[in-house]
Write a protein that holds these residues in place. Structure first.
Motif, mmCIF file in Angstrom:
data_model
loop_
_atom_site.group_PDB
_atom_site.id
_atom_site.type_symbol
_atom_site.label_atom_id
_atom_site.label_comp_id
_atom_site.label_asym_id
_atom_site.label_seq_id
_atom_site.Cartn_x
_atom_site.Cartn_y
_atom_site.Cartn_z
ATOM 1 N N LEU A 138 0.877 -1.173 0.000
ATOM 2 C CA LEU A 138 0.000 0.000 0.000
ATOM 3 C C LEU A 138 0.918 1.228 0.000
ATOM 4 C CD1 LEU A 138 -2.777 -0.971 2.627
ATOM 5 C CD2 LEU A 138 -2.982 -0.977 0.135
ATOM 6 N N PRO A 139 1.416 1.612 -1.157
ATOM 7 C CA PRO A 139 2.411 2.685 -1.211
ATOM 8 C C PRO A 139 1.807 4.087 -1.278
ATOM 9 C CG PRO A 139 2.150 1.737 -3.379
ATOM 10 C CD PRO A 139 1.158 1.036 -2.478
ATOM 11 N N ARG A 198 -1.980 -6.500 13.001
ATOM 12 C CA ARG A 198 -1.633 -5.706 14.183
ATOM 13 C C ARG A 198 -1.358 -4.273 13.755
ATOM 14 N NH1 ARG A 198 3.239 -8.434 16.572
ATOM 15 N NH2 ARG A 198 4.071 -6.324 16.417
ATOM 16 N N ARG A 199 -1.807 -3.315 14.564
ATOM 17 C CA ARG A 199 -1.783 -1.930 14.108
ATOM 18 C C ARG A 199 -0.377 -1.415 13.850
ATOM 19 N NH1 ARG A 199 -2.374 2.508 18.720
ATOM 20 N NH2 ARG A 199 -0.902 3.407 17.266
ATOM 21 N N ASP A 200 0.614 -1.860 14.616
ATOM 22 C CA ASP A 200 1.965 -1.357 14.353
ATOM 23 C C ASP A 200 2.522 -1.954 13.064
ATOM 24 O OD1 ASP A 200 2.051 -3.833 15.647
ATOM 25 O OD2 ASP A 200 3.986 -3.426 16.604
ATOM 26 N N VAL A 232 3.703 0.018 9.662
ATOM 27 C CA VAL A 232 4.942 -0.191 8.895
ATOM 28 C C VAL A 232 4.589 -0.489 7.444
ATOM 29 C CG1 VAL A 232 6.968 -1.654 8.625
ATOM 30 C CG2 VAL A 232 6.178 -1.038 10.929
ATOM 31 N N PHE A 233 3.660 -1.413 7.263
ATOM 32 C CA PHE A 233 3.264 -1.835 5.915
ATOM 33 C C PHE A 233 2.754 -0.658 5.085
ATOM 34 C CE2 PHE A 233 -0.310 -3.620 3.289
ATOM 35 C CZ PHE A 233 0.493 -4.202 2.324
ATOM 36 N N SER A 234 1.922 0.186 5.703
ATOM 37 C CA SER A 234 1.283 1.268 4.948
ATOM 38 C C SER A 234 2.194 2.470 4.745
ATOM 39 C CB SER A 234 0.008 1.739 5.665
ATOM 40 O OG SER A 234 -0.799 0.668 6.024
ATOM 41 N N SER A 235 3.364 2.432 5.320
ATOM 42 C CA SER A 235 4.279 3.555 5.067
ATOM 43 C C SER A 235 5.545 3.084 4.362
ATOM 44 C CB SER A 235 4.604 4.290 6.372
ATOM 45 O OG SER A 235 4.937 3.403 7.400
ATOM 46 N N LEU A 236 5.454 1.882 3.804
ATOM 47 C CA LEU A 236 6.609 1.248 3.165
ATOM 48 C C LEU A 236 6.304 1.098 1.687
ATOM 49 C CD1 LEU A 236 9.142 -0.107 4.519
ATOM 50 C CD2 LEU A 236 7.936 -2.277 4.264
ATOM 51 N N ARG A 283 -0.213 -11.491 8.402
ATOM 52 C CA ARG A 283 -1.620 -11.712 8.044
ATOM 53 C C ARG A 283 -2.049 -10.942 6.798
ATOM 54 N NH1 ARG A 283 -4.360 -13.488 13.084
ATOM 55 N NH2 ARG A 283 -6.332 -12.916 12.118
ATOM 56 N N LEU A 284 -1.079 -10.490 6.000
ATOM 57 C CA LEU A 284 -1.419 -9.695 4.812
ATOM 58 C C LEU A 284 -1.930 -10.578 3.688
ATOM 59 C CD1 LEU A 284 1.711 -7.373 4.947
ATOM 60 C CD2 LEU A 284 -0.643 -6.704 5.463
#
Lengths: 552, 552
Positions: free
Chosen positions: A167-168, A192-194, A198-202, A215-216
């Motif tokens: 999710l860039p 998990r929210r953290d 990380v995922f959504s800002s990577l 869990r993606l």
């Protein structure tokens, strides 16, 4: 990048058919179907942005929405759906950035709303038609591409050097993954929210084992075993799904007649008034007796009043959203015999328990009415002589922001409830419109018997209509209400209605349209995204975005 | 009206005391208290807008927040609160329009957030301290004035020719009743949605019998009987409330030392790094053993570590929000002995069942941590040697968007949970931060025993921290995370965090901050509200607003 206003002058058409699809292939191999995304780069909905890397625009999504709808009605033999890519090296790279960057604010907002509804339709087909949906992610899967996968029941990701889910939007474009992305990551897949942070800002996303651990995705599979594993999982989904007896019901083009002044269908008309700020939307009840019993309904097929009328209504709502931004107030009217509507409702409900077609018709009504709730126009129901606001058509009055019912003598209009008002047509918040209306006084809903014909004074007393002027005041009061509404800031009304229409509980669905979309719409106006040096504007140009660093 | 940037250059101070109130009188007559709003027109927080007609700005609201806080701690003898006006012909006309019209977007957003938190504090004092709150609406009550009344348990409206309740924001100002107004009308008072629609688009509001019938107020009372009826209802509220034994605990000024570079309190420090985009917020644990037992705690009073440290933290969060917009990334650190924090937590929880003071301290912690969740800055918890992220202070790591914990030898940092992580400090969504974190794997929370000291590898394994670099990677990894975060669009981060932090259920509280505020923030950027001819800009000028009529 200058705002392209082409969308405001050329009407968007929503009718399509698999034989005319440009960007998808719908392959039927019972009990499976495959929806293969193979976007034709050179055929965007409007000129100016090649659809590279299986990126999508509204045209691509209109076909997807059509395919999901046809699977429900035309292909009862299909019990699981595989969504995959026809390209070699990419699954889907999401919404086309140049399209977004060159669109008006209003188009962006409505485009996102429609894609959200289409993703929710995928979840609806799984939940209510039992059609399992598998995302076979056979290449890099970014942004809206991953949001499409998130709307599926299972996600299989090919395990190779380049295939990640990502999710860039936030780091690359300074906007949100607004097609349900953030909400489905935390609330559906319960990442998990953290880790979600990380995922959504990577920008580069996550792949392999880590994608499963976080869990993606549900599983990663090496390329050599990917096709076999997809087939295996799809068969497993199909095996879980109850069989449906054929044949299907074909959905012909509605062939409405559209002009600047309105849109004319058999049962539904839209007439734009002089000046353009007000339109009347009229739904006509069944002209003759509707068939009762599953077999007779199936024989009537797409010409069944409930199905045809609500398909037409859906078309009119989309025309309003995309092609008629100047219409702020929509007067909802009905014409016909309320008893026939109640009979049609009763027949539908009686058949829906055992018959998939009747059940699909009901779920279709539900989705169209949700589309109405989510349409950012003011709706005023006007209930006068000759109207048939009963049962399923009384949902229009319940969905309206207000209702006016003519009080009068014995010949005055009547309204009535049916069992369809009490649960089968829930709003996005999971409650019926009746329950939402009477959150504070649930006994008021129970006090009205199904089928009881109520004149204006009684309807007012029971809380079922907002106002009941008599014929002396009627014209002035309705006219004034419309004029007053049309004089208020359209944006303030959009925000007000988005809050007042959804009282009570929130669901993942309302979170997507409320919290996520409202924040996205905010960001869609921020200079850091859409200003001259905003990230969305600068994407793909030599310019680097420049941010105002102050937090709001 | 030009944007006034005074708020950005002169720091707002949040410390006050009833003896210094300008706009409110706090009158104590046990078991009742009266909060009398008597706004001094000529004393706004910054020059340029007289506070006519009991309208409020941030300065007025800071005093209200202080008064509610002091009632909880300093006045156990008070069991019901009457909120009323000291003016002759008006209750409250809401937020000052000229103040709003001349404020920056960021100030408007943060002002609304603070007033929302203050309204929620009124509901919290009722629910958790048992202090019944009565709105004695003794005159016209508009916009934010009615939103203040909505936050009370009961609303009594004087029945005279001029006193109506109203939400005129939409028709007059083209913005929303954004201080919870729309949400509380539908979800707290459960006003029917069509009546809410009429009410919220009607400038003049509703009074008399209709206001009661529509559930907008609980009772209307003629002026001649108003005072007596208010006293009667207030006594009834007080009689329902459990007694609390005196004496109260005075809350002295914290007397932190503020500069451009930071803010220094006894237990909490904020240090802004060079360049200003990053700050470190450090919370120090108890310096010595904290008292155990209700009596000893009461003797320690406001100097009790938990109370003082979290009051200081609250002050720092408000300073960040209003006075340091350029700080986008906040590094959360702790210093001290984790065992002492756990002991303090245990003592607090043990006493809180029977002792109102200990209970109030807990609820204070809860509110401050909610303020942290709702602060639109990125929080990174950094857990290294000498830190004490245990129990109540581990909430900081759970509230952070991510956490980094140093992996290493036996001397490395440890974290630990306490019972305070499992329910007494819920987020706005009604769940503990631990439960929200482990929505997908609730067994993970149960698998960690309270008090179990976990090193980085174990904490990572259990999902309690995001990353656990060893000392070779530590500095680079933390530095890179901060730099990357600081490089992303602040607006996209605000939207992303507002979605990811609140997984799971929604409550009226999250609806106010998510749905309602997000739409309001959208509208606060729309030309129809804030453009040159927008309604907010034109208010009080000879210019009539001009709207772009297109709907979005």
């Amino acid at each position: 990048m200058a705002e392209n206003t082409a969308t405001l002058t050329e009407p968007v058409a929503f009718a399509t058919h698999p034989s005319r699809y440009v960007h998808w292939r719908l392959e039927i191999e019972p009990p499976l179907a495959r929806l293969v995304m193979d976007v034709q780069e050179e055929r965007p909905l409007r000129p100016g942005y090649p659809l590279k890397l299986n990126s999508y625009d509204l045209g691509v999504d209109i076909e997807l929405a059509d395919a999901v709808q046809r699977l429900r009605f035309e292909h009862p033999e299909v019990r699981a759906l595989v969504v995959t890519s026809g390209k070699d090296r990419v699954f889907c790279s999401g919404a086309n950035i140049y399209m977004l960057g060159s669109s008006t604010h209003a188009f962006k907002v409505n485009f996102c709303k429609f894609t959200n509804e289409t993703r929710l339709a995928l979840e609806d087909v799984s939940r209510h038609s039992g059609l399992g949906v598998l995302a076979a992610v056979n290449g890099p899967c970014a942004g809206g591409g991953y949001e499409l996968a998130l709307a599926c029941d299972e996600i299989l990701l090919v395990d190779d050097a380049s295939s990640a889910v990502s999710l860039p939007e936030v780091p690359l474009l300074a906007v949100l993954p607004g097609t349900g992305g953030l909400t489905r990551v935390t609330d559906k897949r319960k990442v998990r929210r953290d880790l979600a942070d990380v995922f959504s800002s990577l920008g580069e996303g996550v792949k392999g084992k880590r994608a499963v651990q976080w869990r993606l995705v549900d599983e990663t599979v090496p390329l050599s075993r990917f096709a076999a594993r997809v087939a295996e999982r799809a068969q497993a989904l199909a095996a879980r799904s109850p069989a449906r007896s054929g044949p299907g019901v074909a959905l012909p083009d509605l062939a409405g007649v559209r002009s600047e002044r309105g849109l004319e269908h058999r049962y539904v008309s839209l007439a734009v008034e002089d000046g353009g700020r007000v339109a009347t939307l009229t739904v006509r009840g069944p002209a003759e007796g509707e068939p009762a019993g599953a077999a007779a309904m199936r024989a009537r097929g797409a010409e069944l009043w409930a199905l045809r009328a609500f398909r037409e209504l859906d078309d009119v709502l989309l025309d309003l959203r995309f092609n008629r931004p100047e219409v702020g107030v929509v007067v909802l009217r009905t014409q016909g015999d309320g008893a026939r509507v109640l009979a049609a409702d009763a027949a539908l409900l009686a058949a829906a328990g055992d018959d998939w077609f009747a059940s699909e018709v009901l779920h279709h009504l539900k989705r169209v009415l949700k589309r109405l709730d989510l349409t950012a126009r003011s709706f005023l129901a006007v209930i006068d002589a000759g109207s048939c606001f009963a049962g399923s058509l009384f949902e229009l009055a319940l969905a309206a922001d207000r209702s006016y019912m003519l009080a009068g003598d014995d010949d005055g209009p009547r309204i009535a409830l049916s069992a369809l008002n009490r649960g089968p047509l829930p709003m996005s918040n999971g409650l019926s419109r009746l329950a939402t209306r009477f959150l504070g006084t649930p006994e008021a809903a129970a006090a009205v018997a199904d089928g009881e014909a109520l004149a204006a004074e009684e309807a007012l007393e029971r809380g079922l209509v907002t106002f009941a002027p008599d014929d002396i005041d009627w014209e002035d009061e309705v006219r004034l209400a419309i004029e007053e509404r049309a004089s208020i800031s359209p944006d303030a009304l959009t925000g007000m209605e988005a809050n007042l229409r959804f009282a009570g509980p929130e669901t993942m669905e309302t979170k997507i349209f409320g919290r996520l979309s409202a924040w996205q719409n905010w960001i869609f106006q921020r200079p850091n995204a859409v200003g001259e040096r905003g990230a969305l504007t600068c994407y793909g140009t030599p310019n680097k975005p420049q941010f105002d660093i102050r937090r709001t």
